[in-house]
Design a protein around this motif. Sequence first.
Motif, short mmCIF file in Angstrom:
data_model
loop_
_atom_site.label_atom_id
_atom_site.label_comp_id
_atom_site.label_asym_id
_atom_site.label_seq_id
_atom_site.Cartn_x
_atom_site.Cartn_y
_atom_site.Cartn_z
N GLU A 133 0.83 -1.20 0.00
CA GLU A 133 0.00 0.00 0.00
C GLU A 133 0.87 1.26 0.00
O GLU A 133 0.60 2.22 -0.72
N HIS A 134 1.94 1.22 0.84
CA HIS A 134 2.82 2.38 0.95
C HIS A 134 3.81 2.49 -0.22
O HIS A 134 4.34 3.57 -0.48
N GLY A 135 4.06 1.36 -0.88
CA GLY A 135 5.01 1.38 -1.99
C GLY A 135 6.46 1.40 -1.56
O GLY A 135 7.33 1.75 -2.34
N HIS A 136 6.74 1.06 -0.30
CA HIS A 136 8.13 0.97 0.15
C HIS A 136 8.29 -0.10 1.22
O HIS A 136 7.31 -0.58 1.78
N VAL A 137 9.55 -0.45 1.47
CA VAL A 137 9.87 -1.51 2.42
C VAL A 137 9.87 -0.96 3.83
O VAL A 137 10.36 0.15 4.08
N HIS A 138 9.29 -1.70 4.77
CA HIS A 138 9.32 -1.29 6.17
C HIS A 138 10.46 -1.98 6.92
O HIS A 138 10.95 -2.99 6.52
ZN ZN Z 1 5.25 2.96 4.96
#
Ligand code: ZN
Length: 154
Positions: free
Chosen positions: A149-154
């Motif tokens: 959803e965010h389009g990046h790695v957490h």
């Molecule tokens: Zn995020």
Amino acid sequence: MQIADNCVVAIHYTLTDDSGATLDSSADGDPLSYIHGTNGLIPGLESDLHGKQAGDEFQATVQPEEGYGVSDPSLVREVPLEALAQIENLSDGMQLQSQDAEGRSIVLVVESIGSESATLNANHALAGVVLHFAVTVESVRKATAEELEHGHVH
Ligand code: ZN
């Protein structure tokens, strides 16, 4: 597991040019993590990673068209020095932050300075460069719903 779309992939890499000079490397820090299949990497490297798994090591040669693009002569401009008067210590090789017509931030490199104008190059520093990567796949896992959803790695 094999690298496929929507996997979180961590790689270590060393990037060299045709002469063997190192341009960039993750060796001194954390591996590079990205979400596969979301244009997180240059296309030529991402396509070579597809189907690989943790522990795989490989070399990839990426042409400019699949890397940072070919060098575009229209992005090299002569700018009157008056227009650059507010920049302190203007010098060759200096990188200037600017914006393109769509408002995206870009970097302009000062290529040369004449008596009345300076030549500024808005091409990516690696445009037109054939890229040689040595890659080790460190880990592969499925991205979480939140990461996608965010389009990046957490
Ligand atoms: Zn995020």
